[in-house]
Design an enzyme around this catalytic site. Structure first.
Site, PDB file in Angstrom:
ATOM      1  N   CYS A   1      -1.318   3.649  -3.219  1.00  0.00           N
ATOM      2  CA  CYS A   1      -0.845   4.248  -3.312  1.00  0.00           C
ATOM      3  C   CYS A   1      -1.240   5.089  -3.420  1.00  0.00           C
ATOM      4  O   CYS A   1      -2.483   6.074  -3.426  1.00  0.00           O
ATOM      5  CB  CYS A   1       0.200   4.609  -4.632  1.00  0.00           C
ATOM      6  SG  CYS A   1       1.161   6.379  -4.523  1.00  0.00           S
ATOM      7  N   PRO A   2      -1.356   6.679  -2.146  1.00  0.00           N
ATOM      8  CA  PRO A   2      -0.137   6.912  -1.246  1.00  0.00           C
ATOM      9  C   PRO A   2      -0.206   6.899  -0.145  1.00  0.00           C
ATOM     10  O   PRO A   2       0.309   6.579   0.648  1.00  0.00           O
ATOM     11  CB  PRO A   2      -0.622   8.488  -1.865  1.00  0.00           C
ATOM     12  CG  PRO A   2      -1.033   9.153  -1.289  1.00  0.00           C
ATOM     13  CD  PRO A   2      -2.150   7.868  -2.312  1.00  0.00           C
TER      14      PRO A   2
END
Lengths: 155, 76
Positions: free
Chosen positions: B15-16
Protein backbone atom coordinates in the site's frame (compact mmCIF):
# COMPACT_ATOMS: atom_id res chain seq x y z
CA UNK A 1 -18.37 13.78 -9.65
CA UNK A 2 -17.29 17.14 -8.22
CA UNK A 3 -13.65 17.49 -7.30
CA UNK A 4 -12.86 16.92 -3.65
CA UNK A 5 -9.97 18.58 -1.87
CA UNK A 6 -7.50 17.37 0.74
CA UNK A 7 -5.24 19.71 2.72
CA UNK A 8 -2.39 18.27 4.77
CA UNK A 9 -0.02 20.00 7.16
CA UNK A 10 3.25 18.05 7.44
CA UNK A 11 5.28 18.94 10.52
CA UNK A 12 7.53 15.90 11.03
CA UNK A 13 10.89 15.26 9.43
CA UNK A 14 11.69 11.66 10.33
CA UNK A 15 11.78 8.68 7.97
CA UNK A 16 8.69 7.06 9.47
CA UNK A 17 6.60 10.21 9.81
CA UNK A 18 7.32 11.33 6.27
CA UNK A 19 5.22 8.43 4.98
CA UNK A 20 1.67 9.40 6.04
CA UNK A 21 1.59 12.73 4.16
CA UNK A 22 3.02 11.25 0.95
CA UNK A 23 0.91 8.06 1.06
CA UNK A 24 -2.32 9.92 1.74
CA UNK A 25 -1.57 12.66 -0.78
CA UNK A 26 -0.66 10.30 -3.63
CA UNK A 27 -3.63 8.02 -2.93
CA UNK A 28 -6.07 10.90 -2.68
CA UNK A 29 -4.75 12.26 -5.97
CA UNK A 30 -5.33 8.83 -7.55
CA UNK A 31 -8.91 8.97 -6.27
CA UNK A 32 -9.40 12.29 -7.96
CA UNK A 33 -8.78 14.69 -5.10
CA UNK A 34 -6.98 17.97 -5.52
CA UNK A 35 -4.26 17.88 -2.86
CA UNK A 36 -2.00 20.35 -1.13
CA UNK A 37 0.69 19.60 1.46
CA UNK A 38 1.80 22.53 3.58
CA UNK A 39 5.24 21.71 5.02
CA UNK A 40 6.29 23.51 8.16
CA UNK A 41 9.01 23.12 10.77
CA UNK A 42 10.62 19.66 10.40
CA UNK A 43 8.16 18.85 7.62
CA UNK A 44 10.38 21.01 5.42
CA UNK A 45 12.66 17.97 5.20
CA UNK A 46 10.08 16.44 2.87
CA UNK A 47 10.87 19.12 0.31
CA UNK A 48 14.66 18.94 0.34
CA UNK A 49 16.42 17.89 -2.85
CA UNK A 50 18.06 15.02 -1.02
CA UNK A 51 15.79 13.49 1.57
CA UNK A 52 18.20 11.88 4.01
CA UNK A 53 15.66 11.05 6.68
CA UNK A 54 16.33 8.99 9.77
CA UNK A 55 14.27 7.06 12.24
CA UNK A 56 14.95 6.90 15.97
CA UNK A 57 13.74 4.63 18.73
CA UNK A 58 14.65 7.21 21.37
CA UNK A 59 11.57 8.55 23.09
CA UNK A 60 9.56 6.09 21.04
CA UNK A 61 8.81 3.02 23.17
CA UNK A 62 6.24 1.85 20.61
CA UNK A 63 8.84 1.12 17.94
CA UNK A 64 9.15 -2.63 17.40
CA UNK A 65 12.78 -3.66 17.85
CA UNK A 66 14.43 -6.73 16.30
CA UNK A 67 15.88 -7.44 19.75
CA UNK A 68 15.32 -5.96 23.23
CA UNK A 69 17.79 -3.13 23.82
CA UNK A 70 18.28 -0.80 26.80
CA UNK A 71 17.52 2.84 26.02
CA UNK A 72 21.06 3.95 26.89
CA UNK A 73 22.44 1.59 24.25
CA UNK A 74 20.03 3.01 21.69
CA UNK A 75 21.63 6.42 22.30
CA UNK A 76 25.13 5.27 21.28
CA UNK A 77 26.77 6.96 18.28
CA UNK A 78 25.86 5.30 15.01
CA UNK A 79 22.75 3.64 16.36
CA UNK A 80 20.37 6.06 14.64
CA UNK A 81 22.02 5.56 11.26
CA UNK A 82 22.02 1.80 11.74
CA UNK A 83 18.34 1.73 12.68
CA UNK A 84 17.47 3.97 9.74
CA UNK A 85 19.32 1.66 7.38
CA UNK A 86 17.59 -1.39 8.86
CA UNK A 87 14.21 0.30 8.55
CA UNK A 88 14.85 1.16 4.90
CA UNK A 89 15.92 -2.41 4.16
CA UNK A 90 12.83 -3.77 5.89
CA UNK A 91 10.58 -1.45 3.93
CA UNK A 92 12.20 -2.49 0.68
CA UNK A 93 11.81 -6.17 1.49
CA UNK A 94 8.10 -5.63 2.22
CA UNK A 95 7.44 -3.83 -1.03
CA UNK A 96 6.89 -0.46 0.64
CA UNK A 97 7.67 2.43 -1.69
CA UNK A 98 10.65 4.66 -0.97
CA UNK A 99 9.92 8.24 0.03
CA UNK A 100 11.57 9.44 -3.16
CA UNK A 101 9.21 7.29 -5.23
CA UNK A 102 6.13 8.45 -3.31
CA UNK A 103 7.16 12.07 -3.57
CA UNK A 104 7.72 11.63 -7.28
CA UNK A 105 4.25 10.13 -7.64
CA UNK A 106 2.78 13.07 -5.72
CA UNK A 107 4.48 15.56 -8.00
CA UNK A 108 3.41 13.60 -11.08
CA UNK A 109 -0.18 13.71 -9.81
CA UNK A 110 0.12 17.48 -9.40
CA UNK A 111 -0.04 17.51 -5.62
CA UNK A 112 0.79 21.08 -4.64
CA UNK A 113 3.71 21.32 -2.23
CA UNK A 114 4.01 24.46 -0.14
CA UNK A 115 6.95 25.38 2.09
CA UNK A 116 6.24 27.51 5.14
CA UNK A 117 8.22 30.69 4.51
CA UNK A 118 8.57 31.52 8.21
CA UNK A 119 10.25 28.22 9.07
CA UNK A 120 12.39 28.33 5.91
CA UNK A 121 13.79 31.61 7.28
CA UNK A 122 13.91 30.32 10.85
CA UNK A 123 16.17 27.41 9.95
CA UNK A 124 18.23 29.48 7.49
CA UNK A 125 17.25 27.28 4.58
CA UNK A 126 17.81 28.51 1.06
CA UNK A 127 15.33 27.95 -1.76
CA UNK A 128 18.13 26.06 -3.52
CA UNK A 129 17.91 23.42 -0.74
CA UNK A 130 14.46 22.48 -1.97
CA UNK A 131 13.12 20.76 -5.06
CA UNK A 132 11.87 22.92 -7.90
CA UNK A 133 8.23 23.63 -8.50
CA UNK A 134 7.16 24.17 -4.90
CA UNK A 135 5.49 27.27 -3.56
CA UNK A 136 6.32 29.38 -0.53
CA UNK A 137 3.70 30.85 1.75
CA UNK A 138 2.34 31.39 5.22
CA UNK A 139 -0.63 30.40 7.33
CA UNK A 140 -3.03 32.49 5.28
CA UNK A 141 -1.87 30.65 2.15
CA UNK A 142 -2.73 27.36 3.83
CA UNK A 143 -6.22 28.53 4.77
CA UNK A 144 -6.93 29.69 1.25
CA UNK A 145 -6.87 26.04 0.19
CA UNK A 146 -7.84 24.39 3.51
CA UNK A 147 -10.90 26.61 3.87
CA UNK A 148 -12.49 25.00 0.85
CA UNK A 149 -11.16 21.48 1.47
CA UNK A 150 -13.29 18.46 2.33
CA UNK A 151 -10.55 16.94 4.50
CA UNK A 152 -7.75 18.60 6.45
CA UNK A 153 -5.08 16.61 8.26
CA UNK A 154 -2.30 17.63 10.61
CA UNK A 155 0.59 15.18 10.54
CA UNK B 1 -11.84 -15.84 -16.15
CA UNK B 2 -13.24 -12.86 -17.95
CA UNK B 3 -11.42 -11.19 -20.82
CA UNK B 4 -9.18 -8.25 -20.20
CA UNK B 5 -7.35 -5.66 -22.29
CA UNK B 6 -4.29 -5.14 -20.15
CA UNK B 7 -2.57 -6.79 -17.23
CA UNK B 8 -0.82 -5.17 -14.28
CA UNK B 9 1.29 -7.33 -11.99
CA UNK B 10 1.57 -5.53 -8.65
CA UNK B 11 2.82 -8.61 -6.80
CA UNK B 12 5.14 -7.80 -3.91
CA UNK B 13 4.07 -4.18 -3.81
CA UNK B 14 2.55 -2.73 -0.68
CA UNK B 15 0.00 0.00 0.00
CA UNK B 16 -0.52 2.40 -1.74
CA UNK B 17 1.51 1.24 -4.77
CA UNK B 18 -0.98 -1.28 -6.26
CA UNK B 19 -3.65 1.44 -6.31
CA UNK B 20 -1.30 4.07 -7.75
CA UNK B 21 -0.03 1.71 -10.46
CA UNK B 22 -3.61 0.69 -11.31
CA UNK B 23 -4.67 4.30 -11.58
CA UNK B 24 -1.84 4.95 -14.02
CA UNK B 25 -2.62 1.85 -16.07
CA UNK B 26 -6.31 2.74 -16.23
CA UNK B 27 -5.46 6.20 -17.51
CA UNK B 28 -3.96 4.59 -20.62
CA UNK B 29 -7.12 2.55 -21.35
CA UNK B 30 -10.28 3.64 -23.10
CA UNK B 31 -13.71 3.57 -21.57
CA UNK B 32 -15.11 0.05 -21.28
CA UNK B 33 -11.71 -1.64 -21.40
CA UNK B 34 -10.73 -3.98 -18.59
CA UNK B 35 -7.54 -3.98 -16.51
CA UNK B 36 -6.50 -7.23 -14.85
CA UNK B 37 -4.58 -6.48 -11.65
CA UNK B 38 -2.59 -9.08 -9.74
CA UNK B 39 -1.54 -8.24 -6.18
CA UNK B 40 -0.21 -9.95 -3.08
CA UNK B 41 -1.05 -7.20 -0.57
CA UNK B 42 -4.05 -8.51 1.43
CA UNK B 43 -5.13 -4.91 2.03
CA UNK B 44 -5.66 -4.47 -1.69
CA UNK B 45 -8.95 -6.41 -1.55
CA UNK B 46 -10.73 -3.69 0.40
CA UNK B 47 -8.70 -0.95 -1.23
CA UNK B 48 -9.73 -1.84 -4.78
CA UNK B 49 -13.38 -1.95 -3.69
CA UNK B 50 -12.95 1.53 -2.22
CA UNK B 51 -11.05 2.71 -5.28
CA UNK B 52 -13.84 1.56 -7.60
CA UNK B 53 -16.51 3.16 -5.46
CA UNK B 54 -14.75 6.51 -5.40
CA UNK B 55 -13.52 6.70 -8.97
CA UNK B 56 -16.58 5.32 -10.73
CA UNK B 57 -14.63 2.48 -12.34
CA UNK B 58 -16.30 -0.91 -12.06
CA UNK B 59 -14.74 -3.75 -10.09
CA UNK B 60 -16.09 -6.58 -12.23
CA UNK B 61 -14.29 -9.34 -10.39
CA UNK B 62 -12.28 -9.84 -7.21
CA UNK B 63 -10.92 -13.23 -6.25
CA UNK B 64 -8.06 -15.02 -4.58
CA UNK B 65 -6.16 -17.72 -6.41
CA UNK B 66 -2.94 -19.42 -5.46
CA UNK B 67 -2.14 -16.90 -2.73
CA UNK B 68 -2.59 -13.97 -5.08
CA UNK B 69 -5.43 -11.52 -5.48
CA UNK B 70 -6.91 -10.91 -8.90
CA UNK B 71 -9.02 -7.92 -9.81
CA UNK B 72 -10.85 -7.01 -13.00
CA UNK B 73 -11.36 -3.29 -13.21
CA UNK B 74 -13.49 -1.88 -16.00
CA UNK B 75 -12.76 1.69 -16.90
CA UNK B 76 -15.71 4.07 -16.88
Amino acid sequence: MSEKKLAIIATKGSLDWAYPPFILASTAAALGYKVEIFCTFYGLQLLRKKMDLKVTSLGNPGMPMPMPMPVLLQALPGMQSMMSLMMKQKMKSKGVASLEELRGLCIEAEVKLVACQMTVDLFDFNTSDFIDGIEYGGAATFFEFAGESDITLFV
Amino acid sequence: MADFDQELDASGLNCPLPILRAKKALAALSEGQVLHIIATDPGSVKDFEAFAKQTGNELVESREEGGKFHFMMKKH
